[in-house]
Design a protein around this motif. Structure first.
Motif, PDB file in Angstrom:
ATOM      1  N   LEU A 116     -43.567  35.069  45.274  1.00  0.00           N
ATOM      2  CA  LEU A 116     -42.100  35.208  45.158  1.00  0.00           C
ATOM      3  C   LEU A 116     -41.489  35.903  46.490  1.00  0.00           C
ATOM      4  O   LEU A 116     -40.280  35.530  46.236  1.00  0.00           O
ATOM      5  CB  LEU A 116     -42.053  36.418  44.085  1.00  0.00           C
ATOM      6  N   ASP A 137     -40.863  30.513  40.770  1.00  0.00           N
ATOM      7  CA  ASP A 137     -39.426  30.603  40.381  1.00  0.00           C
ATOM      8  C   ASP A 137     -39.173  31.717  39.239  1.00  0.00           C
ATOM      9  O   ASP A 137     -37.970  32.150  39.330  1.00  0.00           O
ATOM     10  CB  ASP A 137     -38.730  29.336  40.297  1.00  0.00           C
ATOM     11  N   ARG A 146     -36.264  33.954  41.128  1.00  0.00           N
ATOM     12  CA  ARG A 146     -36.033  33.430  42.386  1.00  0.00           C
ATOM     13  C   ARG A 146     -34.498  33.321  42.706  1.00  0.00           C
ATOM     14  O   ARG A 146     -33.881  32.632  41.873  1.00  0.00           O
ATOM     15  CB  ARG A 146     -36.727  32.309  43.149  1.00  0.00           C
TER      16      ARG A 146
END
Length: 280
Positions: free
Chosen positions: A100, A108, A240
């Protein structure tokens, strides 16, 4: 036919009126087109989403290769309501955090993450928490015997089992840094409680709900949870950060709130824990 001194004036008036009528005639279709034009549509949500978490019974579990659990069921329901096909994958917690944090990482979407200033730099957090979390200490206390540990200070000089990658409460981290107690990291809560039952550690730090569920599954009757918990905080579904992430976080916020209001959260929680979540 108009004659005399008034002719030029009247002629001019007719010209002005004709121009005004022409302009009005042109304006009507233009205004009609503007009225017919739709308002800017909200940003489209993805048709498919892949979300990661570590095994964290009963929130995320593997059953004959199939991923299930309390948080899995909640997020699957929210995604269904949004028209999103969601897939779940498991990844060790430390690797997940590293992925991450990478600018071009392979993950994501993840859950359930606690909010920190560092994580907010690269992750999109919603406003609606996925779950509240309590971290508590669990200690041995055989039936009918007085507990030798009733509070954190009683663990001076002893060993506390913690799950690798856990966000440590400040009091635990500070005491370990000062050498007041030793932390023993293990990969799973099951291993942690088994070590406690075998007296290889003196206490276990765990999520309250996870700890109680694990004790029930392992049939360990001589271990109890200390109250009050050491800390309590919320955990979230995260994405994200990119151009689409604010709309995605807002959409899940909306559905998670509706699920709390219509009783879906309580129903799913009771199926796993026998009682509603901490927030209910």
């Amino acid at each position: 036919m108009i004659k005399g001194a008034y002719a030029p004036v009247i002629s001019g008036v007719k010209t002005v009126l004709s121009c005004a009528a022409l302009a009005a005639g042109m304006a009507v279709p233009a205004m009609a087109k503007m009225a017919a034009a739709p308002a800017s549509a909200p940003e489209a949500l993805p048709a498919r989403l892949v979300c990661h978490d570590d095994i964290f019974v009963p929130y995320v579990m593997l059953n004959q290769g199939h991923i299930e659990g309390l948080n899995v069921d909640i997020l699957r329901e929210a995604a269904t309501r949004l028209g999103i096909s969601i897939e779940f994958r498991v990844m060790p917690w430390r690797r997940l955090e590293n992925e991450l944090a990478k600018p071009q990482g392979s993950v994501d979407c993840a859950f359930a993450m606690s909010r920190t200033p560092q994580r907010e730099q690269y992750l999109e957090f919603g406003k609606a928490p996925l779950q509240p979390t309590e971290y508590a200490l669990f200690v041995r206390q055989p039936e009918g015997m007085t507990a030798s540990v009733t509070k954190l200070d009683d663990l001076a000089g002893k060993v506390i089992g913690v799950r690798a990658g856990f966000r440590l409460p400040d009091a635990i981290a500070a005491g370990a840094a000062q050498g007041r107690w030793t932390l023993a990291e293990v990969p799973s809560d099951t291993a942690n409680f088994q070590k406690l039952a075998l007296r290889r550690v003196d206490a276990v730090l765990a999520d309250s709900s996870v700890g109680l569920y694990t004790l029930k599954q392992l049939k360990l009757a001589d271990i109890r949870r200390l109250v009050p918990p050491l800390t309590r905080f919320d955990t979230y579904l995260v994405f994200r950060k990119n151009a689409a992430s604010p709309a995605l976080a807002a959409a899940f916020d909306r559905e998670l709130k509706r699920m709390r209001q219509d009783g879906t959260f309580a129903r799913i929680s009771a199926a796993y824990l026998g009682v509603p979540t901490l927030e209910q």
